[in-house]
Design a protein around this motif. Structure first.
Motif, short mmCIF file in Angstrom:
data_model
loop_
_atom_site.label_atom_id
_atom_site.label_comp_id
_atom_site.label_asym_id
_atom_site.label_seq_id
_atom_site.Cartn_x
_atom_site.Cartn_y
_atom_site.Cartn_z
N ASP A 88 0.88 -1.17 0.00
CA ASP A 88 0.00 0.00 0.00
C ASP A 88 0.92 1.22 0.00
OD1 ASP A 88 -1.74 2.08 0.35
OD2 ASP A 88 -2.52 1.44 2.29
N GLU A 109 -7.55 1.06 -4.85
CA GLU A 109 -7.57 1.07 -3.38
C GLU A 109 -8.96 0.85 -2.77
OE1 GLU A 109 -5.34 4.61 -2.58
OE2 GLU A 109 -3.48 3.59 -3.08
N ASP A 144 -12.64 5.41 2.16
CA ASP A 144 -11.30 5.31 2.75
C ASP A 144 -10.70 6.71 2.82
OD1 ASP A 144 -8.80 3.11 3.10
OD2 ASP A 144 -8.18 5.07 2.37
MG LIG Z 1 -4.43 4.78 1.59
#
Ligand SMILES: [Mg+2]
Ligand SMILES: Nc1ncnc2c1ncn2[C@@H]1O[C@H](COP(=O)(O)OP(=O)(O)OP(=O)(O)O)[C@@H](O)[C@H]1O
Length: 349
Positions: A17, A143, A165
């Motif tokens: 990530d 993502e 997110d």
């Molecule tokens: Mg992130």
């Protein structure tokens, strides 16, 4: 034979990530092995790498002329390709030397998360950075999809789920159904903008200039989207703008909440806007499941309550929200069938 199996299993699969604020790396069979700020320090002239991650972040704002402290990502995308590549190369090498995890010759297969709705050039940059850093293969996954999977949602079903997110650089809002992203919004407003809002308000209100890192500390200590049961305070040190001298000041949670209100409003409005654009059948699904909230910025006290109030939907905060994306990518490393469905592009070398 046993050795070869072990070699392949333990050896060569990584989930990365590559976040604006934090880089998290997961290795199959090992778990999360890197969780560091996305920052590098290097010599300005030679570009020689001096520090990476937490060590480099400590140098922010304290570096001499000949050293530059760089954040390789801005708003979720690579802003400094060499810095991003050097950082990944450093981690990949560390993993191969110290843990003996990565076979040096073949290089790892790497899954990397990218924000939804970025350009082809921006996608390509992430893939190229991973390959230049030594990956044998670099696959990209959006993502919000990774966050949904990492939050334990069954994304393959014909069942709409809304994931929000809130990271450091971007807020990713997406409706996921049938292993695809039906609707998405990528807002370039998240945790960093909250820090900037605190810097700005402290400058205007108190004539005190705070560093970025201090503003982030304030946010984490006493920042909120709704009032705390009892008011909190936090003492900061900054530079007095009039006299240019250092000065201490006690900030209270009420004023920090006011400073953050604009950013919170933007995030909540984007979530509400996404729901408005969502087809009714999917809205019914979302109402049934609730909105799933992940990312480090989602830990701002009370932001879940504000989203719930504004959208009139239940909101669920994921456990360890900062790791939701890497957890999803890690699950995809084990589920080749789902990975085939959700991956963005393929880069083979
Ligand atoms: Mg992130
Ligand atoms: N307790 C907290 N309260 C408020 N914000 C927090 C808290 N803990 C972490 N954050 C913020 O979370 C952000 C980092 O979150 P995360 O690691 O999910 O971002 P990222 O994945 O690096 O960024 P992006 O996804 O936007 O590229 C930072 O802005 C950080 O200040």
């Amino acid at each position: 034979m046993k050795f070869i199996n072990l070699f392949r299993l333990v050896g060569s699969e990584l989930a990365v990530d590559l976040g604006t604020a934090n880089t998290v790396i997961f290795v199959t069979g090992k778990g999360v092995v890197v969780r560091e700020p996305t920052v590098v320090a290097r010599r300005k002239k030679s570009k020689e790498l001096l520090a990476v991650g937490g060590e480099a972040k400590k140098m922010l704002g304290k570096n001499p002329e000949e050293i530059e402290v760089v954040k390789p990502l801005v708003d979720g995308v690579i802003a400094d390709f060499d810095a991003a590549t050097d950082m990944l190369k450093y981690y990949f090498r560390q993993l191969s030397q110290h843990g003996g995890i990565i076979p040096r010759l073949s290089g790892p297969k790497v899954l990397v998360g990218i924000p939804s709705g970025v350009t082809e050039v921006e996608k390509r940059a992430v893939q190229e950075a991973a390959l230049s850093a030594g990956a044998r293969q670099a696959l990209l996954v959006e993502e919000p999809m990774a966050a949904a999977i990492g939050s334990g949602l069954s994304v393959e079903k014909a069942d709409g789920q809304l994931v929000v997110d809130v990271g450091g650089g971007t807020t990713e809002i997406a409706v996921v159904s049938l292993a695809g992203i039906v609707i998405n919004k990528s807002l370039r407003v998240a945790g960093s903008e909250m820090d900037e809002a605190i810097v700005k308000s402290t400058r205007l209100k108190h004539g005190l200039l705070l560093g970025e890192a201090t503003a982030e500390e304030v946010k984490m200590a006493i920042g909120s989207a709704v009032p705390f049961p009892s008011e909190k305070s936090y003492v900061v040190r900054g530079r007095n703008l009039e006299k240019g001298l250092p000065k201490s000041l006690k900030l209270v949670s009420g004023e920090v909440r006011e400073a953050l209100a604009g950013v919170v409003r933007e995030i909540v409005a984007a979530v509400a806007g996404t729901i408005e654009e969502t087809p009714p059948e999917l809205v019914a699904d979302i109402l049934k499941h609730g909105i799933v909230l992940s990312g480090g910025g989602a830990q701002l006290y009370g932001i879940d309550k504000v989203i719930a109030e504004e959208t009139r939907m239940p909101v669920w905060m994921v456990d360890d929200p900062q790791d939701a994306v890497v957890r999803g990518l890690a699950k995809l490393l084990r589920n080749g069938k789902l990975l085939e469905q959700v991956k963005v592009t393929r880069g083979l070398r």
